[in-house]
Design a protein around this motif. Structure first.
Motif, short mmCIF file in Angstrom:
data_model
loop_
_atom_site.label_atom_id
_atom_site.label_comp_id
_atom_site.label_asym_id
_atom_site.label_seq_id
_atom_site.Cartn_x
_atom_site.Cartn_y
_atom_site.Cartn_z
N THR A 3 0.84 -1.20 0.00
CA THR A 3 0.00 0.00 0.00
C THR A 3 0.87 1.25 0.00
O THR A 3 0.56 2.23 -0.69
CB THR A 3 -0.92 0.00 1.23
N LEU A 4 1.96 1.21 0.74
CA LEU A 4 2.87 2.36 0.80
C LEU A 4 3.45 2.68 -0.56
O LEU A 4 3.56 3.84 -0.96
CB LEU A 4 4.00 2.07 1.81
N LEU A 5 3.83 1.63 -1.31
CA LEU A 5 4.52 1.83 -2.57
C LEU A 5 3.58 1.87 -3.77
O LEU A 5 4.03 2.02 -4.90
CB LEU A 5 5.56 0.71 -2.77
N SER A 6 2.27 1.69 -3.54
CA SER A 6 1.34 1.67 -4.66
C SER A 6 1.08 3.04 -5.25
O SER A 6 0.64 3.16 -6.39
CB SER A 6 0.00 1.06 -4.21
N ASN A 7 1.37 4.09 -4.49
CA ASN A 7 1.19 5.46 -4.96
C ASN A 7 2.54 6.01 -5.43
O ASN A 7 3.53 5.93 -4.70
CB ASN A 7 0.63 6.32 -3.83
N PRO A 8 2.61 6.59 -6.64
CA PRO A 8 3.90 7.09 -7.15
C PRO A 8 4.56 8.12 -6.23
O PRO A 8 5.78 8.13 -6.09
CB PRO A 8 3.53 7.71 -8.50
N VAL A 70 11.41 -13.61 -12.44
CA VAL A 70 10.21 -13.81 -11.63
C VAL A 70 9.60 -12.46 -11.27
O VAL A 70 8.38 -12.28 -11.33
CB VAL A 70 10.54 -14.62 -10.36
N GLY A 71 10.46 -11.49 -10.90
CA GLY A 71 9.97 -10.15 -10.61
C GLY A 71 9.30 -9.51 -11.81
O GLY A 71 8.25 -8.86 -11.68
N LEU A 72 9.87 -9.71 -12.99
CA LEU A 72 9.27 -9.18 -14.22
C LEU A 72 7.90 -9.81 -14.46
O LEU A 72 6.94 -9.10 -14.79
CB LEU A 72 10.20 -9.48 -15.40
N ALA A 73 7.80 -11.12 -14.28
CA ALA A 73 6.53 -11.80 -14.51
C ALA A 73 5.47 -11.40 -13.49
O ALA A 73 4.31 -11.19 -13.85
CB ALA A 73 6.75 -13.32 -14.47
N VAL A 74 5.87 -11.25 -12.22
CA VAL A 74 4.92 -10.85 -11.18
C VAL A 74 4.42 -9.43 -11.43
O VAL A 74 3.22 -9.15 -11.35
CB VAL A 74 5.56 -10.97 -9.79
N VAL A 78 0.56 -8.29 -12.19
CA VAL A 78 -0.15 -7.26 -11.43
C VAL A 78 -0.72 -6.21 -12.37
O VAL A 78 -1.87 -5.77 -12.24
CB VAL A 78 0.77 -6.63 -10.37
N TRP A 79 0.08 -5.79 -13.35
CA TRP A 79 -0.43 -4.79 -14.30
C TRP A 79 -1.56 -5.39 -15.15
O TRP A 79 -2.58 -4.75 -15.38
CB TRP A 79 0.67 -4.30 -15.23
N PHE A 80 -1.37 -6.62 -15.61
CA PHE A 80 -2.35 -7.25 -16.51
C PHE A 80 -3.70 -7.42 -15.84
O PHE A 80 -4.75 -7.24 -16.47
CB PHE A 80 -1.81 -8.61 -16.97
N VAL A 81 -3.71 -7.75 -14.56
CA VAL A 81 -4.96 -8.02 -13.85
C VAL A 81 -5.58 -6.74 -13.29
O VAL A 81 -6.78 -6.49 -13.45
CB VAL A 81 -4.74 -9.03 -12.71
N TRP A 82 -4.75 -5.90 -12.65
CA TRP A 82 -5.28 -4.72 -11.96
C TRP A 82 -4.94 -3.39 -12.64
O TRP A 82 -5.35 -2.34 -12.16
CB TRP A 82 -4.77 -4.69 -10.51
N LEU A 86 2.27 1.48 -11.63
CA LEU A 86 3.59 1.37 -11.02
C LEU A 86 4.17 -0.03 -11.25
O LEU A 86 5.39 -0.18 -11.34
CB LEU A 86 3.52 1.67 -9.52
N ALA A 87 3.31 -1.04 -11.36
CA ALA A 87 3.78 -2.38 -11.67
C ALA A 87 4.38 -2.44 -13.07
O ALA A 87 5.40 -3.10 -13.30
CB ALA A 87 2.64 -3.38 -11.54
N ASP A 88 3.76 -1.75 -14.01
CA ASP A 88 4.32 -1.70 -15.36
C ASP A 88 5.65 -0.96 -15.39
O ASP A 88 6.57 -1.34 -16.10
CB ASP A 88 3.32 -1.03 -16.31
N VAL A 89 5.74 0.11 -14.60
CA VAL A 89 7.01 0.83 -14.48
C VAL A 89 8.09 -0.10 -13.93
O VAL A 89 9.24 -0.10 -14.40
CB VAL A 89 6.83 2.06 -13.57
N ALA A 90 7.73 -0.91 -12.93
CA ALA A 90 8.69 -1.86 -12.36
C ALA A 90 9.14 -2.88 -13.39
O ALA A 90 10.33 -3.21 -13.49
CB ALA A 90 8.08 -2.55 -11.15
N ALA A 91 8.20 -3.39 -14.18
CA ALA A 91 8.54 -4.38 -15.20
C ALA A 91 9.53 -3.81 -16.21
O ALA A 91 10.50 -4.47 -16.60
CB ALA A 91 7.27 -4.87 -15.90
N ARG A 92 9.28 -2.60 -16.65
CA ARG A 92 10.18 -1.97 -17.62
C ARG A 92 11.56 -1.74 -17.03
O ARG A 92 12.58 -1.83 -17.73
CB ARG A 92 9.59 -0.64 -18.09
#
Length: 243
Positions: A3-8, A70-74, A78-82, A86-92
């Motif tokens: 929750t803390l890291l979900s907001n940019p 594994v981190g890339l896939a997770v 997260v981006w694909f479902v929700w 920020l999850a997409d930013v992490a994947a990139r």
């Protein structure tokens, strides 16, 4: 923490103090473990004498390239479902670092393999080939995202590729148990306990810990850069739209 890291904005506030700490602590731990591994531990004649010292770079890079995928896939899941941006930013951010560590794993493995196995490369070795596939998955993810015009289409296509590619990670992990391979079996993570002597395992684990901290700092740094780029693009679009 999620929750803390979900907001940019909260993420950027966290990154301001987390990045220098992770870089500093990771560098100290990694440098100390590398010094011990390269200059203080005794050679192992069963592993080719001094060539075993390459283990302190090769093995952590192998663990990290799998962990990064594994981190890339997770993050992609997260981006694909929700549709968490920020999850997409992490994947990139993870993808180029993962590709670099996979390449490091392949190169150091070849250097280690020449004196140990008598060859730089074996095309029919399942561990080598599955790690090579992992490298192409990282490169393919980066290329696919760059090839598509809109960010949403690129994120969707990249997420699908990343999630499908996760099947390769257990193949890498268990390849030496399932098929005949030049690689030795697991010596650290085993049901019956580690087979590696403590004099080698301690600096190896500390090297891994130090590199985890450094890699985490690099991922967060790239995520910050991506967030700042997106913010600058939005500001520019608003200004151009107001003209």
């Amino acid at each position: 923490m999620w929750t803390l890291l979900s907001n940019p904005h909260r993420f950027l506030a966290f990154a301001r103090w987390a990045v220098p700490i992770a870089y500093g602590l990771g560098t100290i731990i990694f440098a100390a473990s590398l010094y011990r591994g390269l200059w203080q531990v005794p050679p192992d004649e069963m592993q080719g004498g001094d060539i075993i010292r390459g283990m302190f770079i090769h093995v952590p890079s192998a663990w990290l390239c799998m962990g990064l995928y594994v981190g890339l896939a997770v993050a992609s899941f997260v981006w694909f479902v929700w549709r968490h941006e920020l999850a997409d930013v992490a994947a990139r951010a993870i993808a180029p670092i993962g590709a670099s560590y996979t390449l490091l794993c392949l190169v150091t493995g070849s250097i280690w393999g020449k004196p140990t196995w008598g060859t730089w490369w074996v095309w029919d070795d399942p561990r080598i080939m599955s790690v090579l596939v992992l490298f192409f998955l990282f490169i393919g993810y980066i290329a696919l995202r760059s090839a598509l015009e809109t960010r949403q289409r690129a994120a969707r296509a990249g997420a699908i590729l990343a999630m499908v590619g996760i099947l390769n990670v257990p193949i890498i992990r268990f390849s030496v148990d399932i098929w005949a391979s030049l690689h030795q079996g697991p010596s650290v993570i085993r049901a019956e306990g580690p087979a590696m002597a403590a004099v080698y395992m301690t600096p190896l684990l500390f090297s891994f810990l130090g590199q985890i901290l450094i890699v985490s700092a690099m991922v967060i740094t790239l995520m910050r850069a991506e967030i700042f780029t997106q913010q600058a693009d939005r500001m520019l679009a608003r200004r151009l739209g107001g003209q």
